[in-house]
Write an enzyme that holds these catalytic residues in place. Structure first.
Site, PDB file in Angstrom:
ATOM      1  N   SER A 180       0.836  -1.206   0.000  1.00  0.00           N
ATOM      2  CA  SER A 180       0.000   0.000   0.000  1.00  0.00           C
ATOM      3  C   SER A 180       0.873   1.260   0.000  1.00  0.00           C
ATOM      4  O   SER A 180       1.737   1.392  -0.854  1.00  0.00           O
ATOM      5  CB  SER A 180      -0.959  -0.033   1.201  1.00  0.00           C
ATOM      6  N   ASP A 217     -12.842 -18.775 -14.969  1.00  0.00           N
ATOM      7  CA  ASP A 217     -11.431 -19.169 -14.910  1.00  0.00           C
ATOM      8  C   ASP A 217     -11.258 -20.676 -15.032  1.00  0.00           C
ATOM      9  O   ASP A 217     -10.146 -21.191 -15.007  1.00  0.00           O
ATOM     10  CB  ASP A 217     -10.801 -18.661 -13.604  1.00  0.00           C
ATOM     11  N   ASP A 251      -8.570  -5.727  -5.464  1.00  0.00           N
ATOM     12  CA  ASP A 251      -8.264  -4.604  -4.570  1.00  0.00           C
ATOM     13  C   ASP A 251      -9.236  -3.465  -4.873  1.00  0.00           C
ATOM     14  O   ASP A 251      -9.259  -2.943  -5.989  1.00  0.00           O
ATOM     15  CB  ASP A 251      -6.813  -4.174  -4.821  1.00  0.00           C
ATOM     16  N   HIS A 258      -7.144  -5.567  -0.844  1.00  0.00           N
ATOM     17  CA  HIS A 258      -6.053  -4.625  -0.650  1.00  0.00           C
ATOM     18  C   HIS A 258      -5.068  -5.144   0.404  1.00  0.00           C
ATOM     19  O   HIS A 258      -5.357  -5.102   1.593  1.00  0.00           O
ATOM     20  CB  HIS A 258      -6.589  -3.255  -0.243  1.00  0.00           C
TER      21      HIS A 258
HETATM   22 CA   LIG Z   1     -13.125 -19.439  -9.911  1.00  0.00          CA
END
Ligand SMILES: [Ca+2]
Ligand SMILES: *[C@@H]1O[C@H](CO)[C@@H](O)[C@H](O)[C@H]1NC(C)=O
Ligand SMILES: *[C@@H]1O[C@H](CO)[C@@H](O)[C@H](O)[C@H]1NC(C)=O
Ligand SMILES: *[C@@H]1O[C@H](CO)[C@@H](O)[C@H](O)[C@H]1NC(C)=O
Ligand SMILES: *[C@@H]1O[C@H](CO)[C@@H](O)[C@H](O)[C@H]1NC(C)=O
Ligand SMILES: *[C@@H]1O[C@H](CO)[C@@H](O)[C@H](O)[C@H]1NC(C)=O
Ligand SMILES: *[C@@H]1O[C@H](CO)[C@@H](O)[C@H](O)[C@H]1NC(C)=O
Ligand SMILES: *[C@@H]1O[C@H](CO)[C@@H](O)[C@H](O)[C@H]1NC(C)=O
Ligand SMILES: *[C@@H]1O[C@H](CO)[C@@H](O)[C@H](O)[C@H]1NC(C)=O
Ligand SMILES: *[C@@H]1O[C@H](CO)[C@@H](O)[C@H](O)[C@H]1NC(C)=O
Ligand SMILES: *[C@@H]1O[C@H](CO)[C@@H](O)[C@H](O)[C@H]1NC(C)=O
Ligand SMILES: *[C@@H]1O[C@H](CO)[C@@H](O)[C@H](O)[C@H]1NC(C)=O
Ligand SMILES: *[C@@H]1O[C@H](CO)[C@@H](O)[C@H](O)[C@H]1NC(C)=O
Length: 595
Positions: A211, A281, A456, A502
């Site tokens: 950060s 994915d 994030d 984050h």
């Molecule tokens: Ca997945």
């Protein structure tokens, strides 16, 4: 005071050598024998930096034995740790501040010729001693600094205006890059002296923070090529003017359009996005590992009409994150709610549609757009994020206002663009932190391991992609994409962290890179290139708690497939052109290139 420091400095410089030698086979010295005020005073890095005067009398030192370091996101649990806890102060004669530095030095038997600098978060230059265990556990001394801002709980924003209301250059430059550099140079020499290392023994030097601490890391790599052999940089709040002011975007579009979605409605949209995008994915596991594919295919209309229901929540009085109480909320998601969610993630643009900054990836939270409930009127209104307010008011306008932007209701998206441009110009050389030529660091043999949570909601992941690509293009303009990538990867690798928020895991099965320091140590000290980044599933809600995973090195992206025996495997593949391009932006709201 200054006179007595000078006096002691010369006396001690004369005696330091002899004392150092007496413990020079220091791994046999006991912690008790070296962790004394006297010995630390004799080990002070008195001459390490011109213009820095250490107050010898300020030294504190105490030995800590058999400590347990509870696991954090950046190191697993360690038991039985012993170290010397040291603080001292220094001044720069002719300037007014007093800086306190804080170091932990390992027990001599555990020291492995390593030093680690750590950084802060938000408007803090330090995480107090919370990151120091991550050095001790690996045989490294570890340091942090208060920057001269008034102690380890102080924020730079407490002192960035002088008493007469003008901006303090001293404070801005100390925060920008000077204090971390000084802490590093002093910490390395303190370590050498304390452990009686000869000048010819290598002391490996590392950096690790996330950060604002990530920005601080880049500030050093860009300017001080020999400070670190390896820098671990997470989700850097770099490109400072863009980053800090972008936190006002969610509130701005709500105010501009007069639409204040209930936080519960935005959460319902976030969950529905997770449901839609989880399988893209190749693995339905409660996690979006490909937010780029999610962006390309998201069906926004599907969210209209979703039911939502949330319990009332109490106010939080945490001074760093005060949150107002919210009433119970229920209803169905409206087209207006969807519009605000969509515009929030889309990030700032001008009224003409020119792009000011990058988007957040779909799947992130909406914290900057969370409206605040007014209990007196029963209405919801925008919430101004402190990170944005303080940058606009204290840093840019030099007004002593920290809780509101007095003229905010007159702002349009173009005002935000203009403020970013002003802040960028005003602080380009100190806070913007986007210098894209890292040749000096590369030539000194330095390595960078840079990572960013894909989900994030504070610092957009695409902002890190942009910097990596700026470095690649700036340093190797004549090479093909593949050749320039290979050249950068010799010293700098970047990884998106699937499902992470984050600087921490977010979606339950996030594989988080908890062991970055040992990975970096292997790269620097043994030449083991981190082709993928070691990660571990560390959240208690995970179905696969404790599992190891490997994160793909940018621009490769994870693809999961399940074979006929129902075994799922992961590969790192070059994304489609459309998926790659979804990370790349033309920031055409500015006439100057944004690195
Ligand atoms: Ca997945
Ligand atoms: C201390 O070490 C230095 C160099 O390592 C050497 O020149 C010197 O003679 C040593 N002094 C003593 C007292 O051993
Ligand atoms: C170290 O701490 C552990 C756990 O707190 C304790 O069980 C153990 O006895 C301690 N060892 C020593 C040498 O003090
Ligand atoms: C380290 O030293 C500081 C300053 O004296 C002190 O406030 C802190 O409690 C010490 N920490 C430990 C673990 O002893
Ligand atoms: C800024 O305001 C705070 C709170 O009102 C006050 O304590 C501080 O002295 C002010 N600083 C300046 C530089 O006016
Ligand atoms: C304001 O205070 C700073 C720090 O004390 C000083 O350097 C500066 O000259 C002052 N500015 C004015 C206009 O008095
Ligand atoms: C350190 O290395 C330099 C250069 O190789 C050499 O000249 C010098 O003698 C070495 N010093 C010691 C104390 O070994
Ligand atoms: C939403 O809630 C309403 C009323 O409680 C109910 O009739 C409707 O079936 C719900 N819709 C969905 C999609 O759950
Ligand atoms: C609003 O105020 C009432 C009366 O003071 C209180 O009972 C209630 O908890 C408050 N609700 C919220 C969300 O603050
Ligand atoms: C959402 O935003 C995208 C651009 O990010 C835009 O193309 C799309 O039309 C928007 N959809 C809605 C429903 O607002
Ligand atoms: C609350 O909101 C309504 C509609 O948005 C508005 O008409 C009303 O004036 C607001 N009340 C207060 C006290 O702001
Ligand atoms: C990689 O992570 C695993 C846990 O997932 C850990 O056991 C291993 O030590 C780590 N490797 C390195 C180099 O730290
Ligand atoms: C495949 O594995 C999943 C998750 O482990 C399980 O839920 C499913 O039943 C399995 N399917 C077959 C055909 O074995």
């Amino acid at each position: 005071m200054a006179l007595s420091s000078f006096f002691w400095a010369s006396v001690l410089a004369a005696t330091a050598q002899a004392v150092t030698n007496s413990t020079s086979s220091s791994s046999s010295a006991s912690l008790a024998s070296v962790c004394t005020t006297d010995y630390v005073q004799q080990s002070l890095p008195i001459d390490a930096i011109d213009g820095v005067v250490i107050d010898v009398d300020s030294v504190t030192a105490n030995a800590v034995y058999n400590a347990t370091f509870t696991a954090s996101d950046f190191f697993p649990q360690f038991n039985g740790q012993s170290y010397c806890n040291v603080t001292f102060t220094y001044t720069h004669p002719g300037r007014e501040n007093t800086v306190t530095v804080w170091y932990w030095l390992p027990a001599p038997s555990a020291f492995k010729n390593r030093y680690l600098s750590t950084g802060g978060g938000g408007y803090s230059i330090t995480s107090q001693d919370s990151s120091l265990p991550g050095g001790i556990a690996y045989g490294a001394s570890a340091g942090t600094t208060d920057g001269g801002f008034g102690g380890f709980n102080a924020q730079v924003t407490d002192v960035v205006l002088n008493a007469n209301g003008s901006l303090s250059d001293e404070v801005v430059y100390s925060f920008g890059y000077r204090s971390i550099h000084e802490m590093t140079v002093l910490g390395k020499q303190l370590t050498r002296n304390f452990f009686g290392m000869g000048d010819n023994t290598t002391l490996y030097s590392y950096y690790q923070a996330c950060s604002e601490g990530g920005r601080e890391g880049w500030s050093q790599v860009q300017r001080f090529p020999t400070d670190f052999d390896g820098a671990i940089i997470g989700a850097p709040a770099m490109r400072y003017a863009h980053q800090q002011l972008q936190h006002l975007w969610g509130a701005l579009i709500e105010m501009y359009y007069g639409i204040y979605p209930k936080p519960c409605a935005l959460s319902a949209i976030q969950s529905a996005v997770l449901d839609q995008c989880d399988p893209l994915d190749g693995k339905t596991d409660g996690m979006i590992s490909r937010s780029d594919l999610c962006f390309l295919s998201l069906d926004w209309d599907a969210f209209i009409g979703l039911n939502y229901s949330c319990e009332a929540t109490a106010a939080s009085t945490n001074p760093f994150n005060p949150v107002a109480a919210t009433p119970a909320q229920s209803g169905t998601v409206t087209a207006d709610d969807v519009r605000i969610a969509n515009l929030t993630w889309d990030g700032p643009t001008t009224l003409n549609g020119e792009r000011v900054y990058v988007r957040w990836q779909p799947g992130t939270g909406f914290s900057d757009a969370d409206a605040t409930y007014n209990n007196a009127t029963g209405n919801w209104s925008y919430t101004l994020q402190t990170l944005g307010v303080e940058f606009a008011e204290l840093f840019i306008r030099e007004q002593n206002v920290t809780d509101t932007i007095p003229d905010f209701e007159e702002w349009t998206p173009d005002t935000l663009r203009d403020m970013i441009y002003l802040g960028w110009q005003k602080f380009d050389s100190v806070l913007q932190t986007t210098w894209p030529d890292l040749s000096a660091f590369r030539d000194a043999g330095g390595k960078v391991l840079h990572f960013h949570g894909e989900s994030d909601g504070s610092v957009p992941a695409a902002s890190s992609v942009r910097y990596f690509e700026s470095v690649r293009k700036t340093m190797y303009p004549k090479l093909s994409y593949n050749d320039s990538l290979a050249a950068v990867n010799d010293f700098y690798r970047f990884y998106l962290v699937e499902g992470a928020g984050h600087c921490s895991p977010s979606q339950c099965n996030t594989p988080f890179p908890q062991t970055n320091l040992p990975v970096m140590i292997e790269w620097v000290e043994q030449g083991v290139e981190p082709v993928t980044l070691n990660a571990t599933v560390i959240q208690s809600c995970a179905t696969d708690y404790g599992a190891n995973d490997q994160l793909c090195s940018w621009p490769l992206r994870p693809v999961y497939s399940t074979n006929s025996n129902n075994v799922t495997s992961k590969t790192c593949e070059f994304p489609s052109e459309a998926a790659f391009n979804s990370w790349i932006y033309d920031l055409d709201a500015f006439p100057i290139y944004v690195y």
